[in-house]
Enzyme design. Structure first.
Site, PDB file in Angstrom:
ATOM      1  N   ASP A  31       0.854  -1.184   0.000  1.00 20.49           N
ATOM      2  CA  ASP A  31       0.000   0.000   0.000  1.00 20.49           C
ATOM      3  C   ASP A  31       0.891   1.235   0.000  1.00 20.49           C
ATOM      4  O   ASP A  31       2.071   1.165   0.366  1.00 20.49           O
ATOM      5  CB  ASP A  31      -0.901   0.012   1.243  1.00 20.49           C
ATOM      6  CG  ASP A  31      -2.178   0.826   1.050  1.00 20.49           C
ATOM      7  OD1 ASP A  31      -2.061   2.054   0.882  1.00 20.49           O
ATOM      8  OD2 ASP A  31      -3.270   0.244   1.067  1.00 20.49           O
ATOM      9  N   ALA A  33       0.187   3.578   2.034  1.00 21.73           N
ATOM     10  CA  ALA A  33       0.234   3.840   3.470  1.00 21.73           C
ATOM     11  C   ALA A  33       1.156   2.842   4.157  1.00 21.73           C
ATOM     12  O   ALA A  33       1.451   1.762   3.637  1.00 21.73           O
ATOM     13  CB  ALA A  33      -1.175   3.746   4.060  1.00 21.73           C
ATOM     14  N   ASP A  47       3.912   2.593  -4.434  1.00 30.05           N
ATOM     15  CA  ASP A  47       2.890   3.149  -5.311  1.00 30.05           C
ATOM     16  C   ASP A  47       2.743   2.214  -6.502  1.00 30.05           C
ATOM     17  O   ASP A  47       3.708   1.981  -7.242  1.00 30.05           O
ATOM     18  CB  ASP A  47       3.297   4.551  -5.766  1.00 30.05           C
ATOM     19  CG  ASP A  47       2.188   5.273  -6.511  1.00 30.05           C
ATOM     20  OD1 ASP A  47       1.267   4.600  -7.018  1.00 30.05           O
ATOM     21  OD2 ASP A  47       2.249   6.513  -6.597  1.00 30.05           O
ATOM     22  N   SER A 109     -15.786  -3.358 -10.356  1.00 31.19           N
ATOM     23  CA  SER A 109     -16.912  -2.644  -9.754  1.00 31.19           C
ATOM     24  C   SER A 109     -18.181  -2.815 -10.572  1.00 31.19           C
ATOM     25  O   SER A 109     -18.134  -2.965 -11.808  1.00 31.19           O
ATOM     26  CB  SER A 109     -16.581  -1.148  -9.654  1.00 31.19           C
ATOM     27  OG  SER A 109     -17.711  -0.400  -9.253  1.00 31.19           O
ATOM     28  N   ASN A 110     -19.308  -2.739  -9.892  1.00 37.25           N
ATOM     29  CA  ASN A 110     -20.598  -2.713 -10.574  1.00 37.25           C
ATOM     30  C   ASN A 110     -20.710  -1.517 -11.515  1.00 37.25           C
ATOM     31  O   ASN A 110     -21.518  -1.527 -12.439  1.00 37.25           O
ATOM     32  CB  ASN A 110     -21.727  -2.699  -9.550  1.00 37.25           C
ATOM     33  CG  ASN A 110     -21.838  -1.392  -8.780  1.00 37.25           C
ATOM     34  OD1 ASN A 110     -22.593  -0.495  -9.163  1.00 37.25           O
ATOM     35  ND2 ASN A 110     -21.113  -1.263  -7.686  1.00 37.25           N
ATOM     36  N   HIS A 111     -19.863  -0.496 -11.314  1.00 35.88           N
ATOM     37  CA  HIS A 111     -19.935   0.702 -12.158  1.00 35.88           C
ATOM     38  C   HIS A 111     -19.403   0.447 -13.575  1.00 35.88           C
ATOM     39  O   HIS A 111     -19.554   1.299 -14.443  1.00 35.88           O
ATOM     40  CB  HIS A 111     -19.229   1.865 -11.477  1.00 35.88           C
ATOM     41  CG  HIS A 111     -19.888   2.234 -10.190  1.00 35.88           C
ATOM     42  ND1 HIS A 111     -21.164   2.757 -10.139  1.00 35.88           N
ATOM     43  CD2 HIS A 111     -19.481   2.106  -8.896  1.00 35.88           C
ATOM     44  CE1 HIS A 111     -21.506   2.952  -8.872  1.00 35.88           C
ATOM     45  NE2 HIS A 111     -20.509   2.562  -8.104  1.00 35.88           N
ATOM     46  N   TYR A 134     -14.626   6.419 -13.580  1.00 36.21           N
ATOM     47  CA  TYR A 134     -14.298   5.323 -12.655  1.00 36.21           C
ATOM     48  C   TYR A 134     -14.726   3.989 -13.266  1.00 36.21           C
ATOM     49  O   TYR A 134     -13.950   3.013 -13.280  1.00 36.21           O
ATOM     50  CB  TYR A 134     -15.013   5.568 -11.325  1.00 36.21           C
ATOM     51  CG  TYR A 134     -14.865   4.475 -10.300  1.00 36.21           C
ATOM     52  CD1 TYR A 134     -13.740   4.401  -9.470  1.00 36.21           C
ATOM     53  CD2 TYR A 134     -15.859   3.513 -10.127  1.00 36.21           C
ATOM     54  CE1 TYR A 134     -13.607   3.404  -8.524  1.00 36.21           C
ATOM     55  CE2 TYR A 134     -15.737   2.513  -9.182  1.00 36.21           C
ATOM     56  CZ  TYR A 134     -14.614   2.462  -8.382  1.00 36.21           C
ATOM     57  OH  TYR A 134     -14.496   1.465  -7.446  1.00 36.21           O
ATOM     58  N   SER A 163     -21.852  -2.822  -3.043  1.00 39.25           N
ATOM     59  CA  SER A 163     -21.718  -1.832  -1.962  1.00 39.25           C
ATOM     60  C   SER A 163     -21.119  -2.524  -0.740  1.00 39.25           C
ATOM     61  O   SER A 163     -21.828  -3.230  -0.002  1.00 39.25           O
ATOM     62  CB  SER A 163     -23.087  -1.236  -1.616  1.00 39.25           C
ATOM     63  OG  SER A 163     -23.690  -0.692  -2.775  1.00 39.25           O
ATOM     64  N   ARG A 172     -31.221   1.182  -2.065  1.00 41.24           N
ATOM     65  CA  ARG A 172     -30.394   0.569  -3.108  1.00 41.24           C
ATOM     66  C   ARG A 172     -29.478  -0.497  -2.523  1.00 41.24           C
ATOM     67  O   ARG A 172     -29.278  -1.561  -3.122  1.00 41.24           O
ATOM     68  CB  ARG A 172     -29.565   1.643  -3.820  1.00 41.24           C
ATOM     69  CG  ARG A 172     -28.618   1.065  -4.883  1.00 41.24           C
ATOM     70  CD  ARG A 172     -27.892   2.161  -5.653  1.00 41.24           C
ATOM     71  NE  ARG A 172     -27.022   1.590  -6.680  1.00 41.24           N
ATOM     72  CZ  ARG A 172     -25.737   1.296  -6.489  1.00 41.24           C
ATOM     73  NH1 ARG A 172     -25.160   1.547  -5.314  1.00 41.24           N
ATOM     74  NH2 ARG A 172     -25.024   0.771  -7.463  1.00 41.24           N
TER      75      ARG A 172
END
Length: 267
Positions: A31, A33, A47, A109-111, A134, A163, A172
């Site tokens: 990560d 972080a 990174d 993702s669902n997106h 995205y 989600s 939703r």
């Protein structure tokens, strides 16, 4: 299995890390972080857009698989989005080929299909219809995984996550929720499924009101146990519910997320 987990300090990453260890896997964290409290293992502060640093991390120890969760989790300009989702995935795939790591589990993702009108249970054969940049980044990363599966024989599983929350917080979410425990079950199944090649599954729990077909996940061994319906009595209706139910991407498909692809400054 010995698994390199990118984004290991994030909200999903910490849940998945602990869950995989509980299931007998050895997790190597990566990560931007630094090591979070409670992580007991090898850690790389890297990174993922840096291919040399990624190659060094992948090659630092023998690995059985990579779980790629690292990315910017919200909308951004197109170049920033492609760097976050596609360049990071490319860096990992190149490092995997170099060091003979033959499996990756990717947090899609669902997106990726978020602009699809919500009219029926959606399968993985639906055409990509991203609702945002995205979503575009997720579609492009899935295509890259498919290429490396075909070109190099890598097993690549793209999990189109809904989600991810401790519990549903909107109407939703009663359709799109992925519980913490089911998220770990999903990743574990994707890591251990025999020879999946390139595969896509929807990452949601066994929700009574599900918008996405769980059959492909079950075929890979993902058997979710939780159901958002358990929380339905706690979720109050809201004025935005109808708009958020028009497309499977919910609010990401609405005008509030419309923006130019490129940031232009100095005008």
């Amino acid at each position: 299995m010995k698994v390199l987990l990118t984004g290991a300090a994030g909200s999903i990453g910490q849940v998945v890390s602990l869950g995989l260890v509980d299931r007998g896997h050895e997790v190597v964290g990566l990560d931007l972080a630094r090591t979070p409290d409670g992580f007991d293992g090898t850690w790389h502060t890297v990174d993922c857009v840096d291919p040399d640093a990624v190659a060094d991390a992948v090659g630092a120890q023998p690995l059985d698989a990579v779980v790629h969760l690292a990315s910017h989790p919200d909308e951004a300009s197109l170049p920033a989005t492609l760097a976050s989702h596609v360049i990071t995935t490319a860096a990992l795939l190149d490092a995997m080929v170099e060091h003979q790591v033959d499996r990756i589990v990717y947090a899609s993702s669902n997106h990726a299909v978020g602009r699809t009108p919500r009219t029926h249970l959606l399968g993985i054969d639906a055409r990509p219809r991203p609702d945002t940049f995205y979503g575009v980044g997720k579609v492009a990363a899935e295509a890259l995984l498919s290429l490396y599966a075909d070109r190099h024989g890598i097993d690549a599983i793209a999990c189109r996550i809904g989600s991810f929350l401790p519990e549903p917080a909107s109407v939703r979410h009663l359709s799109t929720w992925l519980s913490h425990d089911d998220c770990v079950r999903m990743v574990d199944a994707a890591l251990t499924a025999p020879a999946p090649g390139f595969a896509m599954i929807y990452g949601i729990s066994a929700n009574t009101r599900a918008w996405w077909d769980l059959t492909p996940g079950r075929e890979l061994g993902y058997h979710p146990r939780d159901d958002a319906e358990e929380f339905a009595g706690r979720v109050a209706p809201a004025p935005a519910d109808a708009d958020e139910a028009a497309y499977v991407g919910g609010p990401f498909a609405l005008p509030a997320f419309h923006r130019s692809a490129l940031d232009r400054t100095g005008e």
